[in-house]
Design an enzyme around this catalytic site. Structure first.
Site, PDB file in Angstrom:
ATOM      1  N   TRP A   1       0.773  -1.664  -0.428  1.00 45.12           N
ATOM      2  CA  TRP A   1      -0.385   0.296   0.303  1.00 45.12           C
ATOM      3  C   TRP A   1       0.499   1.102  -0.131  1.00 45.12           C
ATOM      4  CZ3 TRP A   1      -0.360   4.150   3.920  1.00 45.12           C
ATOM      5  CH2 TRP A   1      -1.660   4.855   3.223  1.00 45.12           C
TER       6      TRP A   1
ATOM      7  N   SER B   1       3.145  -7.472   1.012  1.00 45.89           N
ATOM      8  CA  SER B   1       1.909  -6.684   2.141  1.00 45.89           C
ATOM      9  C   SER B   1       0.727  -6.547   1.879  1.00 45.89           C
ATOM     10  CB  SER B   1       2.303  -4.666   2.912  1.00 45.89           C
ATOM     11  OG  SER B   1       1.112  -4.875   4.005  1.00 45.89           O
TER      12      SER B   1
ATOM     13  N   PHE C   1       3.986   6.204   7.393  1.00 47.64           N
ATOM     14  CA  PHE C   1       4.176   4.961   6.920  1.00 47.64           C
ATOM     15  C   PHE C   1       5.165   4.707   6.428  1.00 47.64           C
ATOM     16  CE2 PHE C   1       2.790   1.656   3.754  1.00 47.64           C
ATOM     17  CZ  PHE C   1       1.857   0.394   5.072  1.00 47.64           C
TER      18      PHE C   1
ATOM     19  N   LEU D   1       6.881   4.007   9.683  1.00 47.43           N
ATOM     20  CA  LEU D   1       6.496   2.341  10.526  1.00 47.43           C
ATOM     21  C   LEU D   1       7.158   1.523   9.837  1.00 47.43           C
ATOM     22  CD1 LEU D   1       3.041   3.737  11.115  1.00 47.43           C
ATOM     23  CD2 LEU D   1       4.763   3.029  12.787  1.00 47.43           C
TER      24      LEU D   1
ATOM     25  N   ASP E   1       9.049  -6.793  12.290  1.00 45.38           N
ATOM     26  CA  ASP E   1       7.983  -6.138  11.154  1.00 45.38           C
ATOM     27  C   ASP E   1       6.681  -5.374  12.737  1.00 45.38           C
ATOM     28  OD1 ASP E   1       6.057  -5.697   9.516  1.00 45.38           O
ATOM     29  OD2 ASP E   1       5.486  -7.572   8.296  1.00 45.38           O
TER      30      ASP E   1
ATOM     31  N   HIS F   1       9.271  -4.581   8.425  1.00 44.63           N
ATOM     32  CA  HIS F   1       8.029  -4.860   7.201  1.00 44.63           C
ATOM     33  C   HIS F   1       8.775  -4.260   5.749  1.00 44.63           C
ATOM     34  CE1 HIS F   1       3.592  -5.030   5.887  1.00 44.63           C
ATOM     35  NE2 HIS F   1       4.045  -3.541   5.623  1.00 44.63           N
TER      36      HIS F   1
END
Length: 240
Positions: A11, A66, A128, A131, A189, A216
């Protein structure tokens, strides 16, 4: 077309995020055609899978990171024998926690993220990237690399992607797809709990699962190691 592999990004990240993995694969397997595919940019989340099915070549191995992995899972189940194998990176059966799938992101955390995105999409995209890189060997460098790969995508299309992350439940698709499957996870992750690897294997023992000391951003953080794992799997699948 068993010598063809399609890679789908996660994403908000463009296919460029998977270019290092593509290069690592091609340097090791010159016979393999590796295609990078962008995720749909539609505001109608239900149309994403139909677009991918129409756009991506049949007979190719499907691999995704993902959200891309969740979509690859659905597409592999839809295509059945026309898909020779499925590979996912840092992709959970359910992204947000459910009563019967607790090894996922807590629902309130995901809801807060969605609310922040609705208020300030640009800042939330930067967050994001941070993260996704948390837990990496060099998180700052990885975060910058990820931010560079974030293409300009309409906010309504990004919002549709978030709805898919909330709604997709890949368990039936994973069980229904009879081809070989490899699922790679990162122990550090921050978005997909490492425990999801054990939960997935306990739920479907015939799957192949491998865990890396990674974030991640696994396919961008360690493209060479991921490429080697993929090629071992694909080579084994060719001889099944």
């Amino acid at each position: 077309m068993r010598d063809r592999l399609v890679l789908l990004p996660g994403w908000s990240f463009g296919a460029a995020a998977l270019q290092p993995l593509q290069e690592a694969l091609l340097s090791r397997a010159r016979h393999l055609r590796v295609d990078l595919a962008e995720l749909p940019q539609r505001s109608d989340a239900d149309a994403w899978l139909d677009e991918l099915d129409a756009r991506l070549p049949t007979g190719a191995w499907l691999a995704g990171w993902s959200l891309g992995g969740m979509l690859a899972t659905q597409l592999a189940a839809r295509r059945g024998d026309a898909c020779p194998g499925l590979i996912t990176f840092a992709s959970n059966a359910c992204f947000a926690r459910r009563a019967d799938w607790p090894t996922a992101m807590p629902a309130p955390v995901f809801e807060t993220f969605c609310e922040a995105f609705a208020l300030d999409a640009e800042q939330t995209l930067k967050r994001f990237s941070l993260l996704a890189s948390r837990g990496a060997f060099d998180p700052r460098t990885l975060a910058r690399q990820l931010q560079v790969t974030q293409p300009r995508i309409a906010v309504d299309a990004l919002a549709a992607g978030l709805r898919l992350l909330a709604d997709l439940d890949g368990r039936l698709a994973l069980r229904g797809y009879a081809g070989p499957q490899l699922h790679l996870f990162g122990r550090q992750d921050a978005l997909v709990p490492a425990a999801a690897a054990e939960a997935l294997l306990a739920w479907l023992p015939d799957l192949e699962v491998e865990t890396f000391d990674a974030s991640h951003g696994l396919p961008l953080e360690y493209p060479d190691r991921v490429a080697e794992a993929l090629l071992r799997f694909i080579d084994g699948g060719e001889h099944d």
